[in-house]
Design a protein around this motif. Structure first.
Motif, mmCIF file in Angstrom:
data_model
loop_
_atom_site.group_PDB
_atom_site.id
_atom_site.type_symbol
_atom_site.label_atom_id
_atom_site.label_comp_id
_atom_site.label_asym_id
_atom_site.label_seq_id
_atom_site.Cartn_x
_atom_site.Cartn_y
_atom_site.Cartn_z
ATOM 1 N N PHE A 166 0.823 -1.198 0.000
ATOM 2 C CA PHE A 166 0.000 0.000 0.000
ATOM 3 C C PHE A 166 0.863 1.257 0.000
ATOM 4 N N LYS A 167 0.510 2.215 -0.851
ATOM 5 C CA LYS A 167 1.204 3.496 -0.849
ATOM 6 C C LYS A 167 0.825 4.313 0.377
ATOM 7 N N ILE A 168 -0.452 4.258 0.735
ATOM 8 C CA ILE A 168 -0.928 4.954 1.929
ATOM 9 C C ILE A 168 -0.933 3.950 3.076
ATOM 10 N N LYS A 169 0.000 4.101 3.999
ATOM 11 C CA LYS A 169 0.196 3.113 5.046
ATOM 12 C C LYS A 169 -0.933 3.069 6.063
ATOM 13 N N SER A 170 -1.773 4.084 6.087
ATOM 14 C CA SER A 170 -2.881 4.079 7.045
ATOM 15 C C SER A 170 -4.004 3.132 6.616
ATOM 16 N N ILE A 171 -4.058 2.800 5.327
ATOM 17 C CA ILE A 171 -5.135 1.935 4.826
ATOM 18 C C ILE A 171 -5.094 0.549 5.468
ATOM 19 N N PRO A 172 -3.936 -0.151 5.454
ATOM 20 C CA PRO A 172 -3.923 -1.471 6.114
ATOM 21 C C PRO A 172 -4.191 -1.389 7.609
ATOM 22 N N PHE A 173 -3.828 -0.285 8.245
ATOM 23 C CA PHE A 173 -4.114 -0.109 9.673
ATOM 24 C C PHE A 173 -5.611 -0.111 9.920
ATOM 25 N N PHE A 174 -6.355 0.668 9.144
ATOM 26 C CA PHE A 174 -7.799 0.755 9.338
ATOM 27 C C PHE A 174 -8.503 -0.537 8.927
ATOM 28 N N ILE A 175 -7.993 -1.214 7.897
ATOM 29 C CA ILE A 175 -8.557 -2.514 7.519
ATOM 30 C C ILE A 175 -8.347 -3.508 8.650
ATOM 31 N N ASP A 176 -7.154 -3.485 9.218
ATOM 32 C CA ASP A 176 -6.804 -4.359 10.331
ATOM 33 C C ASP A 176 -7.744 -4.137 11.521
ATOM 34 N N GLN A 177 -7.951 -2.868 11.885
ATOM 35 C CA GLN A 177 -8.823 -2.557 13.016
ATOM 36 C C GLN A 177 -10.279 -2.936 12.731
ATOM 37 N N PHE A 178 -10.724 -2.708 11.515
ATOM 38 C CA PHE A 178 -12.096 -3.067 11.135
ATOM 39 C C PHE A 178 -12.315 -4.574 11.271
ATOM 40 N N LEU A 179 -11.356 -5.364 10.809
ATOM 41 C CA LEU A 179 -11.485 -6.821 10.885
ATOM 42 C C LEU A 179 -11.483 -7.302 12.336
ATOM 43 N N HIS A 180 -10.651 -6.686 13.167
ATOM 44 C CA HIS A 180 -10.625 -7.050 14.582
ATOM 45 C C HIS A 180 -11.984 -6.794 15.238
ATOM 46 N N VAL A 181 -12.534 -5.611 14.995
ATOM 47 C CA VAL A 181 -13.830 -5.256 15.593
ATOM 48 C C VAL A 181 -14.931 -6.163 15.038
ATOM 49 N N LEU A 182 -14.836 -6.513 13.768
ATOM 50 C CA LEU A 182 -15.826 -7.407 13.161
ATOM 51 C C LEU A 182 -15.816 -8.770 13.846
ATOM 52 N N VAL A 183 -14.638 -9.263 14.154
ATOM 53 C CA VAL A 183 -14.513 -10.541 14.867
ATOM 54 C C VAL A 183 -15.125 -10.434 16.262
ATOM 55 N N LEU A 184 -14.839 -9.334 16.949
ATOM 56 C CA LEU A 184 -15.400 -9.128 18.289
ATOM 57 C C LEU A 184 -16.930 -9.094 18.238
ATOM 58 N N TYR A 185 -17.454 -8.430 17.224
ATOM 59 C CA TYR A 185 -18.904 -8.328 17.062
ATOM 60 C C TYR A 185 -19.516 -9.704 16.818
ATOM 61 N N ALA A 186 -18.871 -10.481 15.937
ATOM 62 C CA ALA A 186 -19.379 -11.816 15.611
ATOM 63 C C ALA A 186 -19.326 -12.732 16.834
ATOM 64 N N CYS A 187 -18.263 -12.617 17.618
ATOM 65 C CA CYS A 187 -18.131 -13.455 18.815
ATOM 66 C C CYS A 187 -19.122 -13.035 19.903
ATOM 67 N N SER A 188 -19.419 -11.762 19.973
ATOM 68 C CA SER A 188 -20.340 -11.259 20.998
ATOM 69 C C SER A 188 -21.765 -11.718 20.748
ATOM 70 N N TYR A 189 -22.145 -11.792 19.468
ATOM 71 C CA TYR A 189 -23.528 -12.148 19.127
ATOM 72 C C TYR A 189 -23.575 -13.461 18.345
ATOM 73 N N TYR A 190 -22.689 -14.377 18.724
ATOM 74 C CA TYR A 190 -22.621 -15.673 18.050
ATOM 75 C C TYR A 190 -23.986 -16.373 18.088
ATOM 76 N N GLY A 191 -24.458 -16.789 16.937
ATOM 77 C CA GLY A 191 -25.748 -17.455 16.852
ATOM 78 C C GLY A 191 -26.894 -16.502 16.566
ATOM 79 N N GLY A 192 -26.648 -15.218 16.716
ATOM 80 C CA GLY A 192 -27.709 -14.250 16.460
ATOM 81 C C GLY A 192 -27.182 -12.981 15.823
ATOM 82 N N VAL A 193 -26.118 -13.106 15.035
ATOM 83 C CA VAL A 193 -25.480 -11.939 14.413
ATOM 84 C C VAL A 193 -26.435 -11.226 13.469
ATOM 85 N N LEU A 194 -27.139 -11.997 12.630
ATOM 86 C CA LEU A 194 -28.040 -11.388 11.652
ATOM 87 C C LEU A 194 -29.208 -10.683 12.341
ATOM 88 N N GLN A 195 -29.763 -11.333 13.364
ATOM 89 C CA GLN A 195 -30.885 -10.726 14.084
ATOM 90 C C GLN A 195 -30.457 -9.454 14.804
#
Length: 233
Positions: A82-111
């Motif tokens: 990446f030319k802009i080094k902040s892009i992978p940082f924000f992608i990284d943080q987004f994926l981490h939070v997404l995992v936390l969200y999925a684990c928090s509402y496991y079995g009822g993520v869609l609802q």
């Protein structure tokens, strides 16, 4: 909700408070061979378990730290692409939070996600989006004829004026929602003080008028947007 909050707090502590810069530098240079990568994962595990204070969540925490390892590893190897080094940082943080969200509402993520969208204040979302880039584009079109007559002889950061305008309009919108009209006056005063040196050094009436029109137009768009939102809320 409390589970996600605790997991997110653990993430903030592990990724920012308890990760020294030398760890980051060492990971970037040694990547998978860096001992600090594994120490970082261990810190995340311990902090998360400490905040949850419930051994029955050990499987959830294990999933979080394992995925955290692979996400961090992917970032270390893809960042040079990446030319802009902040892009992978924000992608990284987004994926981490997404995992936390999925684990928090496991079995009822869609609802849970559907419920969250149903309770979302779409009028506020629309107002926030409008005072951002759409307002910046509208202002650019309205001031296009004037800007062609101004000679800018000073260097400035690329698109700095646009981002300053977006931030100030967001502040104005928030102040209107909170009913703090006095804070808007303070914001105008603060911007005038910061702009004073530019106007003084430029010694250009056209530049002064251009900045004044731009400032009033920016605040005006935000105020009208805020009033419309408050009227139809």
């Amino acid at each position: 909700m409390i589970l996600f909050t605790k997991l997110f707090l653990a993430h903030l502590i592990g990724d920012f408070l308890l990760q020294p810069l030398r760890w980051v530098v060492h990971k970037e240079s040694r990547k998978a061979k860096s001992k600090y990568l594994y120490l970082h994962i261990l810190v995340h595990f311990l902090v998360t378990m400490l905040l949850l204070w419930d051994l029955t969540y050990w499987r959830t925490v294990l999933v979080i730290v394992v995925t955290h390892y692979f996400i961090d590893l992917a970032k270390l190897y893809t960042t040079p692409l990446f030319k802009i080094k902040s892009i992978p940082f924000f992608i990284d943080q987004f994926l981490h939070v997404l995992v936390l969200y999925a684990c928090s509402y496991y079995g009822g993520v869609l609802q849970q996600t559907a419920s969250w969208f149903q309770t979302l204040d779409w009028g506020l979302v629309t107002a926030i989006v409008f005072v951002g880039f759409p307002s910046a584009i509208i202002m650019g079109k309205l001031l296009d004829g004037m800007s062609a007559q101004i000679e800018f002889d000073h260097k400035s950061l690329p698109n700095a004026g646009k981002y300053i305008g977006i931030i100030e309009r967001l502040f104005v919108l928030v102040f209107i929602i909170l009913g703090r009209w006095d804070a808007i006056g303070l914001l105008i005063t603060a911007k005038s003080v910061f702009r004073f040196n530019d106007l003084k050094e430029g010694n250009s009436r056209k530049l002064t008028e251009y900045i004044l029109i731009g400032t009033l137009l920016s605040f005006g768009l935000a105020i009208v947007t805020g009033l419309i939102y408050m009227g139809y809320r």
